[in-house]
Design a protein around this motif. Structure first.
Motif, PDB file in Angstrom:
ATOM      1  N   UNK B 170       0.840  -1.210   0.000  1.00 13.00           N
ATOM      2  CA  UNK B 170       0.000   0.000   0.000  1.00 13.00           C
ATOM      3  C   UNK B 170       0.869   1.252   0.000  1.00 13.00           C
ATOM      4  N   UNK B 171       1.904   1.248   0.863  1.00 11.72           N
ATOM      5  CA  UNK B 171       2.784   2.417   0.948  1.00 11.72           C
ATOM      6  C   UNK B 171       3.466   2.701  -0.387  1.00 11.72           C
ATOM      7  N   UNK B 172       3.821   1.610  -1.096  1.00 14.74           N
ATOM      8  CA  UNK B 172       4.508   1.781  -2.391  1.00 14.74           C
ATOM      9  C   UNK B 172       3.511   1.904  -3.544  1.00 14.74           C
ATOM     10  N   UNK B 173       2.228   1.892  -3.196  1.00 15.19           N
ATOM     11  CA  UNK B 173       1.160   1.986  -4.203  1.00 15.19           C
ATOM     12  C   UNK B 173       1.307   0.900  -5.283  1.00 15.19           C
ATOM     13  N   UNK B 174       1.535  -0.302  -4.810  1.00 19.59           N
ATOM     14  CA  UNK B 174       1.692  -1.438  -5.734  1.00 19.59           C
ATOM     15  C   UNK B 174       0.497  -2.381  -5.572  1.00 19.59           C
ATOM     16  N   UNK B 175       0.020  -2.966  -6.677  1.00 17.37           N
ATOM     17  CA  UNK B 175      -1.064  -3.948  -6.545  1.00 17.37           C
ATOM     18  C   UNK B 175      -0.547  -5.228  -5.880  1.00 17.37           C
ATOM     19  N   UNK B 176      -1.448  -5.890  -5.161  1.00 19.59           N
ATOM     20  CA  UNK B 176      -1.052  -7.116  -4.472  1.00 19.59           C
ATOM     21  C   UNK B 176      -0.740  -8.230  -5.486  1.00 19.59           C
ATOM     22  N   UNK B 177       0.088  -9.213  -5.059  1.00 15.68           N
ATOM     23  CA  UNK B 177       0.380 -10.349  -5.962  1.00 15.68           C
ATOM     24  C   UNK B 177      -0.890 -11.130  -6.302  1.00 15.68           C
ATOM     25  N   UNK B 178      -0.949 -11.660  -7.515  1.00 13.98           N
ATOM     26  CA  UNK B 178      -2.091 -12.513  -7.886  1.00 13.98           C
ATOM     27  C   UNK B 178      -1.595 -13.692  -8.719  1.00 13.98           C
ATOM     28  N   UNK B 179      -2.559 -14.468  -9.203  1.00  7.96           N
ATOM     29  CA  UNK B 179      -2.219 -15.717  -9.907  1.00  7.96           C
ATOM     30  C   UNK B 179      -1.478 -15.489 -11.216  1.00  7.96           C
ATOM     31  N   UNK B 180      -1.490 -14.250 -11.723  1.00  9.99           N
ATOM     32  CA  UNK B 180      -0.846 -14.008 -13.013  1.00  9.99           C
ATOM     33  C   UNK B 180       0.660 -13.713 -12.867  1.00  9.99           C
ATOM     34  N   UNK B 181       1.116 -13.582 -11.675  1.00 10.09           N
ATOM     35  CA  UNK B 181       2.519 -13.213 -11.468  1.00 10.09           C
ATOM     36  C   UNK B 181       3.468 -14.281 -12.024  1.00 10.09           C
ATOM     37  N   UNK B 182       4.560 -13.781 -12.636  1.00 13.64           N
ATOM     38  CA  UNK B 182       5.662 -14.693 -12.962  1.00 13.64           C
ATOM     39  C   UNK B 182       6.916 -14.186 -12.249  1.00 13.64           C
ATOM     40  N   UNK B 183       8.023 -14.886 -12.445  1.00 14.04           N
ATOM     41  CA  UNK B 183       9.242 -14.553 -11.702  1.00 14.04           C
ATOM     42  C   UNK B 183       9.706 -13.127 -12.002  1.00 14.04           C
ATOM     43  N   UNK B 184       9.613 -12.723 -13.281  1.00  9.84           N
ATOM     44  CA  UNK B 184      10.060 -11.375 -13.664  1.00  9.84           C
ATOM     45  C   UNK B 184       9.251 -10.303 -12.933  1.00  9.84           C
ATOM     46  N   UNK B 185       7.940 -10.540 -12.829  1.00  9.92           N
ATOM     47  CA  UNK B 185       7.077  -9.592 -12.123  1.00  9.92           C
ATOM     48  C   UNK B 185       7.460  -9.533 -10.637  1.00  9.92           C
ATOM     49  N   UNK B 186       7.761 -10.695 -10.078  1.00 11.99           N
ATOM     50  CA  UNK B 186       8.147 -10.749  -8.671  1.00 11.99           C
ATOM     51  C   UNK B 186       9.429  -9.929  -8.433  1.00 11.99           C
ATOM     52  N   UNK B 187      10.392 -10.081  -9.352  1.00 10.90           N
ATOM     53  CA  UNK B 187      11.645  -9.328  -9.224  1.00 10.90           C
ATOM     54  C   UNK B 187      11.375  -7.826  -9.347  1.00 10.90           C
ATOM     55  N   UNK B 188      10.524  -7.477 -10.302  1.00  5.92           N
ATOM     56  CA  UNK B 188      10.214  -6.054 -10.525  1.00  5.92           C
ATOM     57  C   UNK B 188       9.602  -5.422  -9.267  1.00  5.92           C
ATOM     58  N   UNK B 189       8.625  -6.106  -8.694  1.00  8.55           N
ATOM     59  CA  UNK B 189       7.961  -5.561  -7.501  1.00  8.55           C
ATOM     60  C   UNK B 189       8.911  -5.587  -6.298  1.00  8.55           C
ATOM     61  N   UNK B 190       9.663  -6.695  -6.150  1.00 10.42           N
ATOM     62  CA  UNK B 190      10.591  -6.807  -5.021  1.00 10.42           C
ATOM     63  C   UNK B 190      11.623  -5.686  -5.054  1.00 10.42           C
ATOM     64  N   UNK B 191      12.045  -5.340  -6.259  1.00 13.25           N
ATOM     65  CA  UNK B 191      13.023  -4.250  -6.394  1.00 13.25           C
ATOM     66  C   UNK B 191      12.427  -2.931  -5.904  1.00 13.25           C
ATOM     67  N   UNK B 192      11.154  -2.707  -6.218  1.00  9.97           N
ATOM     68  CA  UNK B 192      10.500  -1.459  -5.780  1.00  9.97           C
ATOM     69  C   UNK B 192      10.288  -1.442  -4.264  1.00  9.97           C
ATOM     70  N   UNK B 193      10.120  -2.598  -3.694  1.00 10.30           N
ATOM     71  CA  UNK B 193       9.865  -2.665  -2.246  1.00 10.30           C
ATOM     72  C   UNK B 193      11.151  -2.611  -1.425  1.00 10.30           C
ATOM     73  N   UNK B 194      12.275  -2.890  -2.070  1.00  7.12           N
ATOM     74  CA  UNK B 194      13.555  -2.930  -1.352  1.00  7.12           C
ATOM     75  C   UNK B 194      13.974  -1.526  -0.926  1.00  7.12           C
ATOM     76  N   UNK B 195      14.469  -1.425   0.295  1.00 14.36           N
ATOM     77  CA  UNK B 195      14.978  -0.136   0.799  1.00 14.36           C
ATOM     78  C   UNK B 195      16.429  -0.312   1.201  1.00 14.36           C
ATOM     79  N   UNK B 196      17.260   0.694   0.859  1.00 13.41           N
ATOM     80  CA  UNK B 196      18.684   0.610   1.157  1.00 13.41           C
ATOM     81  C   UNK B 196      19.154   1.871   1.872  1.00 13.41           C
ATOM     82  N   UNK B 197      20.177   1.678   2.689  1.00 17.79           N
ATOM     83  CA  UNK B 197      20.834   2.804   3.336  1.00 17.79           C
ATOM     84  C   UNK B 197      22.304   2.717   2.962  1.00 17.79           C
ATOM     85  N   UNK B 198      22.728   3.560   2.053  1.00 19.36           N
ATOM     86  CA  UNK B 198      24.078   3.412   1.518  1.00 19.36           C
ATOM     87  C   UNK B 198      24.153   2.109   0.742  1.00 19.36           C
TER      88      UNK B 198
END
Lengths: 328, 446
Positions: B170-198
């Protein structure tokens, strides 16, 4: 400073473990004149009475397992199928096992960076806290704290301390503008990080033993050195250090044995032998062989080799004495 | 005419026999009319204690005169086997023990578990076809002296699903995972959800244990290959295997997926998800009670993403089995417990209420005892739906070798992530050590 008095030329030599106490009664007469001398058989009976229970326990929990481990090392056994006698093949396999060789190297590395700092730091801290100052008892208690914490609890605590994201070490380094590494996931830093924990855990025992030894030093020796013009450093090197040398050997051998055998908990909890076997010490490898791979014969062979090495080192550092106190 | 010794009972003997018959029946036969009584000893995996205590209490309440005496087993591989093998050698096995699927053959050969066909064919309501076949087959011994025996009954039907933190999405304004997801989609969303400090990742998009068979086995299958070759040896250097591990480890190197060693540092997958350090994790239903206890944010579950256009998901189970001692000394009570345990109003009802299991009994897949539990997770249907895509670890891999596989794949991951070793080289090294262990195991057993 060549004439500094040491325990060698002191008038009252320190008693050594195993030496016979002087056979002089409180009245200053030999006991044989005051009471009937016990017969040899009677003395042997008393010796048996005192030594017997200890020997029975020692035999059950130490001797028998050692013998059993050696016997097991001649077999191939996985606790499921029947044991198969294979002679010395397990010992021959050690030479061709790269992980065993790596484990031996890592164990030697841990011993070097674990034992030497433990001995030196124990001595240094014991000297420092041997002086009385305001609140010295509180400071002493704090130094002894690690001895009451279990190894596993300590390892969990230190894993948090080393954590690259929330650990205090990297937070502190961050405040100084230094980007700390991931200590336990670095092949270069994991072993020193473990060594620091082990030294921290083993310091209290060393400090206790050194404190006891320091308090046994004849104050006249110190005074004599001061009269001869010795400064604090010279007193430390030429008077105090030689007088605690027997205890140093004791601490050395206790820590040598302890680091080789008792570091398993810390390694298992903090790194599991990784990363990339960089903390895969022999005792961890033996555990994996025996209980993860169920290769009990081979694990016993490695244990036997380890036992012989540690026993050999113990004999070198603390050779057995004859009744006259002369090394055999 | 031959002279035979015929037995002609006296009246006193007849009366004595009649008097003793009920006592003998009650004492020795499971067909006794009397309700079962006595003490049942059960060895339980330590992480199951919380969910099983109410089960034992309910059984004791249902059977007055019965006491369940449970002991704990360590759940780590080495300690579990050490404990049970030691108890077997000391003749101190419980009546019923828990085990995991990968130990089925080894525990059978070690004499720790008994053949459960005795129970399944004993005429009670629970039979082999009561269970989901893929899960029961995990306990079917494929070779050796115990071949064709069933040495465990699955407690649950666990397949890997995707747990996700709804607040992070919700915070990242991303739709929830569903049955249509493939690995590439998972990587794309995971990248957006990842937070880094340095250079340090403070929040991972996905926590996944790549060296876990439930991750790589279905992945290799989805890429059209198998883990083992025709001789039963590992082929980790196959194109499919290298591609699969590269897909995951590339993201570990990018700091988007938390590797196995990173997960250990941040409290395993459940700890990482519970603390919000990972926005998504791949894990099983058994984790639900722990996650519910730890996480503060709203969360749910979804189907595992597809790889290469097909869906395969890791699976595994833990099981119960009677021991030879239990069969010999307390069979009636042990069988009564198992029968009660797998009934809809018995153990399954209590256990599902803790969110811990998907019943391994297809008749209960749609039972309200677990489908109507309050959320989260709301999408409980996923747990049952994903069973059809379950892809099990080959049961021919001996447990001793599995320990080597786990260790060597972990090292391969570290070599790739920490040292920059090529994936193919790291897998080649792992494969060599694993197949050496496989050969040694075969030689040892022969």
């Amino acid at each position: 400073m060549n004439r500094i008095v040491t325990s060698v030329d002191a008038s009252v030599p320190m008693a050594r473990a195993g030496d016979k106490p002087p056979a002089i009664s409180r009245a200053g007469t030999p006991p044989s004149r005051r009471r009937r001398k016990p017969t040899d058989a009677f003395a042997a009976l008393w010796a048996l009475l005192f030594v017997g229970p200890n020997f029975v326990l020692f035999a059950i929990f130490i001797l028998l397992p050692v013998v059993a481990a050696f016997a097991l090392s001649l077999f191939d056994w996985n606790m499921i199928a029947d044991p198969r006698f294979i002679g010395l093949r397990n010992y021959a396999d050690i030479a061709g096992d790269p992980r065993a060789l790596n484990s031996i190297i890592k164990t030697v590395y841990l011993v070097v960076i674990g034992v030497i700092p433990t001995v030196l730091l124990s001595f240094g801290m014991a000297v420092l806290i041997n002086t009385r100052f305001i609140g010295y008892s509180v400071i002493r208690t704090l130094y002894f704290l690690p001895i009451v914490i279990s190894f596993v609890a300590s390892a969990v605590l230190w894993r948090f301390i080393y954590d690259p994201r929330v650990g205090p070490i990297n937070a502190l380094l961050g405040m100084m503008g230094i980007n700390g590494t991931n200590w336990l996931q670095s092949t270069a830093w994991a072993m020193p990080a473990i060594s620091l924990v082990i030294v921290w855990l083993r310091l209290p025992l060393g400090i206790i033993l050194y404190l006891a030894a320091l308090q046994q030093i004849n104050p006249q020796l110190i005074e004599a050195a001061e009269i001869d013009g010795a400064g604090p450093w010279q007193k430390l090197i030429h008077v105090i250090w030689p007088n605690v040398k027997p205890v140093t050997f004791l601490i050395l051998i206790i820590n040598l044995r302890g680091i080789i055998f008792d570091s398993f908990d810390v390694v298992q909890v903090m790194t599991g032998g990784g990363p990339l076997d960089s903390t895969d010490i022999l005792i961890k490898y033996i555990y994996d062989l025996a209980f993860a791979q169920l290769r009990l014969g081979y694990a016993s062979a490695l244990s036997t080799v380890l036992f012989l090495v540690v026993a050999g080192l113990a004999l070198i550092f603390t050779p057995p004495r004859t009744t006259r106190g002369v090394t055999a | 005419m031959s002279n035979t010794n015929s037995f002609v009972p006296t009246r006193r003997q007849v009366l004595a026999g009649l008097a003793a018959a009920p006592i003998a029946l009650a004492a020795t036969s499971r067909f006794s009319l009397a309700a079962p009584s006595g003490t049942l000893s059960v060895a339980v995996l330590d992480f199951l204690e919380v969910s099983l205590k109410p089960v034992f209490a309910a059984y004791e309440a249902a059977r007055s005169g019965v006491k369940v005496d449970y002991s704990l087993l360590p759940s780590t591989s080495a300690e579990l086997r050490q404990t049970l093998l030691s108890r077997r050698m000391a003749n101190k096995l419980p009546d019923i023990t828990y085990l995991a699927d990968i130990y089925a053959t080894q525990f059978a050969e070690a004499g720790i578990t008994a053949d459960m066909r005795n129970f399944l064919n004993s005429g009670g309501p629970i039979k082999a076809d009561s269970f989901a076949k893929t899960f029961l087959d995990q306990y079917l011994v494929a070779s050796g002296p115990k071949k064709d025996g069933i040495y465990g009954l699955p407690q649950g039907a666990d397949t890997v699903v995707l747990f996700y933190n709804k607040k992070h999405f919700d915070d990242a304004k991303l739709p929830y995972p569903d049955d249509t997801w493939d690995f590439a989609k998972q990587v794309e969303v995971a990248t957006k959800l990842t937070q880094k400090n340095g250079g340090t990742t403070t929040r991972y998009g996905l926590g996944v244990s790549v060296p876990w068979h439930a991750t790589y086995v279905p992945g290799i299958t989805a890429l059209g290959d198998t883990l083992l070759d025709d001789k039963g040896l590992f082929k980790l250097t196959s194109d499919a295997s290298v591609k699969l591990f590269t897909m995951y480890w590339d993201q570990v190197k990018n700091g988007v997926f938390a590797s196995n060693t990173q997960l250990v540092q941040i409290g395993q997958t459940q700890g990482a998800f519970g603390s919000g350090t990972a926005s998504m994790i791949q894990s099983v239903r058994a984790l639900v009670p722990l996650v519910r206890q730890t996480i503060k944010d709203d969360w749910d579950v979804a189907m595992e993403p597809m790889i290469n256009g097909s869906r395969h998901t890791g699976m595994g189970s833990i099981a119960l089995a009677t021991t030879p001692q239990g069969e010999a000394n307390n069979k009636d009570l042990a069988y009564d417990f198992l029968t009660w345990f797998y009934s809809e109003q018995g153990g399954m009802k209590v256990l599902t209420s803790t969110y811990a299991v998907v019943p391994p009994v297809p008749a209960l897949y749609n039972s309200p005892i677990w489908t109507e539990l309050p959320a989260p997770p709301a999408n409980v249907k996923v747990f049952a739906d994903s069973i059809q895509y379950g892809n099990e670890n080959p049961t021919t891999i001996p447990a001793d070798v599995q320990a080597v596989v786990d260790a060597e794949l972990l090292k391969a991951e570290q070599a790739v992530v920490l040292n920059g070793t090529a994936v193919a080289d790291a897998l080649k090294t792992a494969q060599g050590t694993i197949n050496d262990a496989m050969a040694r195991n075969l030689a040892s057993n022969s």
